[in-house]
Write a protein that holds these residues in place. Structure first.
Motif, PDB file in Angstrom:
ATOM      1  N   ARG A 153       0.865  -1.176   0.000  1.00  0.00           N
ATOM      2  CA  ARG A 153       0.000   0.000   0.000  1.00  0.00           C
ATOM      3  C   ARG A 153       0.901   1.225   0.000  1.00  0.00           C
ATOM      4  O   ARG A 153       1.668   1.454   0.926  1.00  0.00           O
ATOM      5  CB  ARG A 153      -0.927   0.016   1.213  1.00  0.00           C
ATOM      6  CG  ARG A 153      -1.829   1.256   1.230  1.00  0.00           C
ATOM      7  CD  ARG A 153      -2.973   1.125   2.206  1.00  0.00           C
ATOM      8  NE  ARG A 153      -3.907   0.083   1.816  1.00  0.00           N
ATOM      9  CZ  ARG A 153      -4.882   0.248   0.916  1.00  0.00           C
ATOM     10  NH1 ARG A 153      -5.036   1.392   0.319  1.00  0.00           N
ATOM     11  NH2 ARG A 153      -5.681  -0.754   0.630  1.00  0.00           N
ATOM     12  N   ILE A 154       0.795   2.032  -1.048  1.00  0.00           N
ATOM     13  CA  ILE A 154       1.571   3.255  -1.181  1.00  0.00           C
ATOM     14  C   ILE A 154       0.675   4.411  -0.746  1.00  0.00           C
ATOM     15  O   ILE A 154      -0.396   4.630  -1.314  1.00  0.00           O
ATOM     16  CB  ILE A 154       2.030   3.474  -2.646  1.00  0.00           C
ATOM     17  CG1 ILE A 154       2.782   2.258  -3.169  1.00  0.00           C
ATOM     18  CG2 ILE A 154       2.839   4.752  -2.766  1.00  0.00           C
ATOM     19  CD1 ILE A 154       4.064   1.937  -2.445  1.00  0.00           C
ATOM     20  N   VAL A 155       1.092   5.149   0.281  1.00  0.00           N
ATOM     21  CA  VAL A 155       0.301   6.263   0.785  1.00  0.00           C
ATOM     22  C   VAL A 155       0.921   7.565   0.284  1.00  0.00           C
ATOM     23  O   VAL A 155       2.059   7.890   0.618  1.00  0.00           O
ATOM     24  CB  VAL A 155       0.224   6.239   2.326  1.00  0.00           C
ATOM     25  CG1 VAL A 155      -0.590   7.422   2.844  1.00  0.00           C
ATOM     26  CG2 VAL A 155      -0.383   4.929   2.802  1.00  0.00           C
ATOM     27  N   LYS A 156       0.151   8.278  -0.543  1.00  0.00           N
ATOM     28  CA  LYS A 156       0.548   9.567  -1.108  1.00  0.00           C
ATOM     29  C   LYS A 156      -0.654  10.504  -1.052  1.00  0.00           C
ATOM     30  O   LYS A 156      -1.798  10.059  -0.929  1.00  0.00           O
ATOM     31  CB  LYS A 156       0.978   9.420  -2.569  1.00  0.00           C
ATOM     32  CG  LYS A 156       2.242   8.654  -2.806  1.00  0.00           C
ATOM     33  CD  LYS A 156       2.559   8.669  -4.303  1.00  0.00           C
ATOM     34  CE  LYS A 156       3.851   7.971  -4.601  1.00  0.00           C
ATOM     35  NZ  LYS A 156       4.158   7.994  -6.034  1.00  0.00           N
ATOM     36  N   ASP A 157      -0.392  11.803  -1.213  1.00  0.00           N
ATOM     37  CA  ASP A 157      -1.476  12.798  -1.249  1.00  0.00           C
ATOM     38  C   ASP A 157      -2.524  12.485  -2.304  1.00  0.00           C
ATOM     39  O   ASP A 157      -3.680  12.859  -2.167  1.00  0.00           O
ATOM     40  CB  ASP A 157      -0.917  14.189  -1.560  1.00  0.00           C
ATOM     41  CG  ASP A 157      -0.070  14.740  -0.439  1.00  0.00           C
ATOM     42  OD1 ASP A 157      -0.130  14.183   0.670  1.00  0.00           O
ATOM     43  OD2 ASP A 157       0.647  15.729  -0.660  1.00  0.00           O
ATOM     44  N   LEU A 158      -2.107  11.816  -3.341  1.00  0.00           N
ATOM     45  CA  LEU A 158      -2.967  11.517  -4.474  1.00  0.00           C
ATOM     46  C   LEU A 158      -4.100  10.543  -4.133  1.00  0.00           C
ATOM     47  O   LEU A 158      -5.106  10.494  -4.831  1.00  0.00           O
ATOM     48  CB  LEU A 158      -2.102  10.922  -5.597  1.00  0.00           C
ATOM     49  CG  LEU A 158      -2.714  10.688  -6.952  1.00  0.00           C
ATOM     50  CD1 LEU A 158      -3.233  12.000  -7.535  1.00  0.00           C
ATOM     51  CD2 LEU A 158      -1.689  10.081  -7.883  1.00  0.00           C
ATOM     52  N   TYR A 159      -3.947   9.780  -3.041  1.00  0.00           N
ATOM     53  CA  TYR A 159      -4.900   8.742  -2.679  1.00  0.00           C
ATOM     54  C   TYR A 159      -5.490   8.983  -1.285  1.00  0.00           C
ATOM     55  O   TYR A 159      -5.133   8.311  -0.332  1.00  0.00           O
ATOM     56  CB  TYR A 159      -4.223   7.370  -2.715  1.00  0.00           C
ATOM     57  CG  TYR A 159      -3.426   7.101  -3.968  1.00  0.00           C
ATOM     58  CD1 TYR A 159      -4.066   6.973  -5.197  1.00  0.00           C
ATOM     59  CD2 TYR A 159      -2.050   6.984  -3.914  1.00  0.00           C
ATOM     60  CE1 TYR A 159      -3.336   6.723  -6.350  1.00  0.00           C
ATOM     61  CE2 TYR A 159      -1.313   6.736  -5.061  1.00  0.00           C
ATOM     62  CZ  TYR A 159      -1.959   6.606  -6.276  1.00  0.00           C
ATOM     63  OH  TYR A 159      -1.232   6.361  -7.406  1.00  0.00           O
ATOM     64  N   PRO A 160      -6.408   9.950  -1.144  1.00  0.00           N
ATOM     65  CA  PRO A 160      -6.966  10.260   0.182  1.00  0.00           C
ATOM     66  C   PRO A 160      -8.004   9.225   0.630  1.00  0.00           C
ATOM     67  O   PRO A 160      -8.596   8.527  -0.195  1.00  0.00           O
ATOM     68  CB  PRO A 160      -7.641  11.618  -0.042  1.00  0.00           C
ATOM     69  CG  PRO A 160      -8.061  11.578  -1.474  1.00  0.00           C
ATOM     70  CD  PRO A 160      -6.966  10.802  -2.189  1.00  0.00           C
ATOM     71  N   PRO A 161      -8.252   9.145   1.939  1.00  0.00           N
ATOM     72  CA  PRO A 161      -9.333   8.276   2.424  1.00  0.00           C
ATOM     73  C   PRO A 161     -10.686   8.900   2.087  1.00  0.00           C
ATOM     74  O   PRO A 161     -10.839  10.129   2.100  1.00  0.00           O
ATOM     75  CB  PRO A 161      -9.100   8.242   3.932  1.00  0.00           C
ATOM     76  CG  PRO A 161      -8.391   9.514   4.234  1.00  0.00           C
ATOM     77  CD  PRO A 161      -7.566   9.835   3.024  1.00  0.00           C
ATOM     78  N   ARG A 162     -11.661   8.035   1.778  1.00  0.00           N
ATOM     79  CA  ARG A 162     -13.002   8.495   1.405  1.00  0.00           C
ATOM     80  C   ARG A 162     -14.046   7.568   1.997  1.00  0.00           C
ATOM     81  O   ARG A 162     -13.787   6.390   2.182  1.00  0.00           O
ATOM     82  CB  ARG A 162     -13.172   8.468  -0.119  1.00  0.00           C
ATOM     83  CG  ARG A 162     -12.262   9.374  -0.863  1.00  0.00           C
ATOM     84  CD  ARG A 162     -12.563   9.284  -2.358  1.00  0.00           C
ATOM     85  NE  ARG A 162     -11.788  10.281  -3.032  1.00  0.00           N
ATOM     86  CZ  ARG A 162     -10.931  10.030  -3.996  1.00  0.00           C
ATOM     87  NH1 ARG A 162     -10.753   8.806  -4.410  1.00  0.00           N
ATOM     88  NH2 ARG A 162     -10.259  10.999  -4.565  1.00  0.00           N
TER      89      ARG A 162
END
Length: 174
Positions: free
Chosen positions: A108-117
């Motif tokens: 799992r890559i966590v970046k600004d591009l993939y926010p929680p929703r």
């Protein structure tokens, strides 16, 4: 002779086909003043795990979030009030990427591009009467830049997503 094998094969396949048609019940988690029904988790945008059995991961995710939402809800709700939620879509922070056998599972890559929703409906009741109800679609676009989140607790970004919603949307209405 071939007919016997065809009949046998079709008889063996029927129970399997019938078992697939039975819908799985939606998981429900309840802690304190919070009850959450997770509707069709298989259809959620992204709740994939990288290194454990998917069903165990989902159970851990749902129970952890319910417990964390309850902590904040108890601070906001009055003593006789209860929060019921029906989550219809959920997306963990980050994105799953294949490792192509470089590691035992995906990462799992966590970046600004993939926010929680999250997409859900909710009701707050007091002694059986509805106080507030609504439908929400929330996203935390600044989840990587909030300094209070650096606590390394499980599902910290997703917990903050719901905590912020409770503080900014629900608390002022109460």
């Amino acid at each position: 002779m071939n007919v016997k094998y065809l009949l046998l094969a079709s008889a063996l396949m029927c129970p399997v086909a019938m078992a697939e048609d039975v819908p799985e019940p939606n998981p429900v988690t309840e802690v304190g003043v919070v009850k959450i029904e997770w509707q069709n988790p298989k259809d959620f945008r992204d709740i994939k795990t990288s290194n454990e059995l998917q069903s165990r991961f989902e159970t851990r995710l749902f129970e952890t979030l319910t417990k964390n939402i309850n902590k904040q809800a108890q601070k906001i709700l009055k003593p006789d009030q209860k929060l019921d939620m029906k989550v219809t879509d959920f997306d963990l922070a980050g994105d799953m990427r294949p490792t192509f056998s470089a590691a035992p599972g995906d990462l799992r890559i966590v970046k600004d591009l993939y926010p929680p929703r999250a997409t859900f409906s909710y009701t707050i009741t007091e002694k059986g009467n509805v106080v507030i109800a609504g439908d929400e679609k929330i996203t935390d676009m600044s989840f990587m830049h909030n300094t209070r989140r650096f606590n390394n607790s499980p599902f910290q970004y997703e917990t903050t997503l719901f905590t912020d919603w409770l503080q900014k949307s629900v608390a002022p209405k109460l």
